[in-house]
Design an enzyme around this catalytic site. Structure first.
Site, short mmCIF file in Angstrom:
data_model
loop_
_atom_site.label_atom_id
_atom_site.label_comp_id
_atom_site.label_asym_id
_atom_site.label_seq_id
_atom_site.Cartn_x
_atom_site.Cartn_y
_atom_site.Cartn_z
N ASP A 8 0.88 -1.16 0.00
CA ASP A 8 0.00 0.00 0.00
C ASP A 8 0.93 1.22 0.00
OD1 ASP A 8 -2.31 1.65 0.52
OD2 ASP A 8 -1.65 1.73 2.61
N LEU A 9 0.42 2.38 -0.33
CA LEU A 9 1.29 3.57 -0.38
C LEU A 9 1.17 4.43 0.88
CD1 LEU A 9 3.26 5.39 -2.02
CD2 LEU A 9 1.26 6.42 -3.07
N ASP A 10 -0.01 5.08 0.99
CA ASP A 10 -0.19 6.01 2.10
C ASP A 10 -0.22 5.27 3.43
OD1 ASP A 10 -0.39 7.95 0.21
OD2 ASP A 10 -2.57 7.89 0.14
N THR A 16 1.07 10.28 3.71
CA THR A 16 0.34 11.38 3.08
C THR A 16 -1.01 11.62 3.75
OG1 THR A 16 -0.35 9.77 1.48
CG2 THR A 16 1.35 11.29 0.77
N LYS A 44 -9.05 6.46 5.25
CA LYS A 44 -7.81 5.80 4.87
C LYS A 44 -8.07 4.61 3.95
CE LYS A 44 -4.73 7.26 8.50
NZ LYS A 44 -3.91 6.87 9.65
N SER A 115 -2.20 0.89 -4.46
CA SER A 115 -2.70 2.06 -3.75
C SER A 115 -3.97 2.56 -4.41
CB SER A 115 -1.65 3.17 -3.79
OG SER A 115 -2.22 4.39 -3.37
N ALA A 116 -4.92 2.99 -3.58
CA ALA A 116 -6.15 3.58 -4.11
C ALA A 116 -5.89 4.97 -4.68
CB ALA A 116 -7.18 3.65 -3.00
N LYS A 146 -10.97 -0.92 -2.07
CA LYS A 146 -10.78 -1.61 -0.79
C LYS A 146 -12.01 -1.31 0.07
CE LYS A 146 -5.86 -0.47 -1.17
NZ LYS A 146 -4.71 0.30 -0.65
N ASP A 171 -1.87 -0.31 6.02
CA ASP A 171 -2.03 0.40 7.29
C ASP A 171 -3.50 0.68 7.59
OD1 ASP A 171 -2.29 2.36 5.21
OD2 ASP A 171 -2.29 3.85 6.81
P1 B16 Z 1 -6.15 10.10 -4.32
P2 B16 Z 1 -3.65 4.12 -0.13
C1 B16 Z 1 -5.43 6.08 -0.38
O1 B16 Z 1 -4.15 5.61 -0.52
C2 B16 Z 1 -5.56 6.98 0.84
O2 B16 Z 1 -5.34 6.24 2.02
C3 B16 Z 1 -6.94 7.57 0.88
O3 B16 Z 1 -7.09 8.42 2.00
C4 B16 Z 1 -7.18 8.35 -0.41
O4 B16 Z 1 -8.49 8.90 -0.45
C5 B16 Z 1 -6.99 7.41 -1.61
O5 B16 Z 1 -5.69 6.87 -1.55
C6 B16 Z 1 -7.18 8.10 -2.93
O6 B16 Z 1 -6.16 9.03 -3.13
O7 B16 Z 1 -7.15 11.15 -3.97
O8 B16 Z 1 -4.72 10.60 -4.30
O9 B16 Z 1 -6.48 9.35 -5.58
O10 B16 Z 1 -3.67 4.07 1.37
O11 B16 Z 1 -4.57 3.13 -0.81
O12 B16 Z 1 -2.25 4.11 -0.69
MG MG Z 2 -2.83 3.24 3.32
#
Ligand code: B16
Ligand code: MG
Length: 216
Positions: A8-10, A16, A44, A115-116, A146, A171
């Protein structure tokens, strides 16, 4: 045998969440909704549009906007968020992660990103770690976010491995559930999973091999 790791990223590679929070809180405030850090936990791992829907619901404004207006609100948040993350550098990589990526590469372990975030590739670039990744899922092509397993199943396909050959690291509660529903061993950073660690500092190649061995 461990053959791949899906990250996962964030919250795993970099933090972030604080920037997402600032950008959402600012937007919410503009439309008369208050969110706090506790509420932010629900966002998240959740996609941008779904996050907006949860915020509107939280402020009893679920039906106050048209689809077009919602897209404009999400764009506004994203533009603010992108401004905030512009200054990210290598220094923003969470402890132990760069070492882990290097160890995985040295041991011919495939590396994927699930990552989303649609900003994922840009963030990997800012952190100067994009070359470590064999595959980066494009969340635009993922039907169900997710906690659905789709994003991890796509990552498996991308690195051409089976669920039992990889470990997923997350996370977020929704993220751990997605990993489990894909049939993959889950390590949770600060959250319950097959194996929980309190910090990314605890992650290294030997540890991951041990986790993989104990689950096969
Ligand atoms: P974006 P992850 C997710 O990242 C974040 O945890 C989530 O808070 C965020 O809304 C989502 O990415 C989308 O991000 O707006 O940059 O496309 O934890 O899946 O790496
Ligand atoms: Mg995350």
């Amino acid at each position: 045998m461990l053959k791949g790791v899906i990250f996962d990223l964030d919250g795993v590679i970099t933090d972030t969440a604080e920037y997402h929070y600032q950008a959402w809180a600012h937007l919410a405030n503009e439309i008369g909704i208050k969110i706090d850090k506790k509420f932010n936990e629900n966002l998240k791992g959740i996609s941008r549009m779904e996050s907006l829907e949860l915020i509107l619901k939280h402020g009893n404004k679920a039906d106050a906007y048209t689809k077009e207006e919602k897209i404009a609100l999400a764009d506004k948040k994203n533009n603010h968020y992108k401004e905030l993350i512009k200054k990210m550098t290598k220094k923003d990589i969470l402890p132990g992660i760069e070492n882990l990526l290097q160890e995985l590469k040295n041991n011919n372990i495939k590396i994927a990103l699930a990552s989303a975030s649609r900003n994922g590739p840009m963030i990997l670039k800012s952190l100067e770690i994009e070359d470590f990744f064999d595959y980066v899922v494009n969340p635009v092509h993922i039907k169900n976010g997710k906690p659905a397993p789709d994003i991890f199943l796509d990552a498996l396909k991308g690195i051409n491995l089976k669920a039992y050959e990889v470990i997923g690291i997350e996370d977020a509660i929704a993220g751990v559930e997605a990993i489990k529903r894909a049939g993959i061993i889950a390590i949770g950073v600060g959250v319950k999973a097959d194996v929980r660690v309190n910090s990314t500092e605890e992650l290294n190649y030997d540890f991951l091999v041990k986790v993989a061995e104990s689950y096969t």
